[in-house]
Write a protein that holds these residues in place. Structure first.
Motif, PDB file in Angstrom:
ATOM      1  N   GLN A 150       5.797  -1.881   6.965  1.00 28.30           N
ATOM      2  CA  GLN A 150       4.929  -2.478   5.958  1.00 28.30           C
ATOM      3  C   GLN A 150       5.671  -3.527   5.129  1.00 28.30           C
ATOM      4  O   GLN A 150       5.082  -4.541   4.728  1.00 28.30           O
ATOM      5  N   ALA A 165      -2.440   2.297   9.974  1.00 30.07           N
ATOM      6  CA  ALA A 165      -1.861   2.994  11.126  1.00 30.07           C
ATOM      7  C   ALA A 165      -1.085   4.240  10.727  1.00 30.07           C
ATOM      8  O   ALA A 165      -0.661   4.995  11.595  1.00 30.07           O
ATOM      9  N   GLY A 221      -0.752  -3.281   7.981  1.00 30.37           N
ATOM     10  CA  GLY A 221      -0.688  -2.197   8.945  1.00 30.37           C
ATOM     11  C   GLY A 221      -0.729  -0.818   8.335  1.00 30.37           C
ATOM     12  O   GLY A 221      -0.413   0.176   9.009  1.00 30.37           O
TER      13      GLY A 221
END
Length: 290
Positions: free
Chosen positions: A144, A67, A64
């Motif tokens: 994360q 993002a 991720g």
């Protein structure tokens, strides 16, 4: 005629069985190598790149990271060149240096400590969480970290064996998923990215300097990727920056400066980075989570 044909079939079957038996005996006397590096002397194990390191350095790793802009979007919005793409592109290397400096000064010591002593993973996670002053940066780190822990359990754990780091990750996962009791609130874990990264790389037999360098390079790549999506630069210019000797020297210098820094001396060296990250949620419009 039928008897002759049956005898020929039996003889042919006997020959086939003899051939198969000879092949089995040859395999027992000379077992096949387990990998390509064993089959050919030109590829000894030490000459091949770390398979796990290549996986963890892949930009498609499901953590991720795409993002988050790591403060870049807020930095651009709070600067006078927010509407000037050329000026923003020229100022971007300065921001990237500040972002890497912040990561190396505040987080890298925890990575080094966790890799050197995986048994301290839970204590290091709790200490890092207590020292994370910016709530936005803390949420990004935890998001994360938990994603990497899930990746470890579902994809990387099978071939890691029972090393101290693998056992520490297993215990960490159990405690993290356990519902905390009111009397055990002091032992809650968060799941920060850097200590978990260190434990995963240690469990997959990645050397400490490779783990630290890849961690910093992945952060730089995430920031550069955010710059491309924010129209600060194009994809070719982004790859040129990632491949530049300037970035390589920046990462190496930061590793040298912080290699012996303990977690008790980890501190924010660029306070403005915390302000940019923290004010991200106050932007009128945004395309990143942080």
């Amino acid at each position: 005629m039928s008897d002759i044909a049956d005898e020929q079939d039996v003889a042919e079957e006997a020959v086939r069985l003899e051939i198969q038996l000879s092949a089995v005996r040859a395999r027992l006397d000379h077992p096949l190598p387990s990998s390509a590096s064993d089959r050919h002397p030109a590829f000894p194990p030490q000459a091949l790149p770390s398979h796990s390191l290549l996986l963890l350095s892949d930009s498609a790793l499901p953590l991720g990271s795409f993002a988050f802009s790591n403060g870049l979007e807020s930095y651009l919005a709070h600067r006078p060149f927010s509407t000037n793409s050329k000026a923003a592109s020229e100022a971007f290397p300065h921001f990237l240096t500040l972002a890497l400096t912040t990561l190396a000064a505040t987080t890298l010591p925890y990575l080094l400590a966790a890799h050197r002593c995986p048994k301290q993973l839970q204590n290091l996670d709790a200490t890092l969480d207590a020292c994370a002053l910016c709530p936005v940066a803390r949420r990004a780190s935890v998001a994360q970290g938990k994603a990497l822990l899930t990746l470890w359990e579902r994809a990387l754990r099978a071939d890691a064996g029972d090393s101290p780091a693998a056992l520490a990750l297993g215990e960490f996962s159990v405690v993290l998923k356990r519902r905390p009791s009111p009397c055990d609130s002091d032992n809650e874990l968060s799941g920060h990215f850097a200590p978990i990264w260190a434990a995963v790389t240690c469990a997959t037999r990645i050397k400490l300097h490779e783990s630290a360098y890849t961690f910093l390079l992945n952060h730089a790549r995430a920031v550069v990727s955010a710059a491309v999506r924010a129209s600060v630069m194009g994809p070719y210019a982004a790859q040129g920056m990632l491949a530049s000797g300037w970035l390589r020297r920046e990462i190496e210098d930061m590793m040298v400066r912080n290699w012996e820094v303990g977690v008790e001396d980890a501190a924010q060296g660029v306070p403005m980075c915390d302000l940019w990250v923290g004010r991200h949620e106050l932007l009128y419009s945004r395309i990143f989570n942080s």
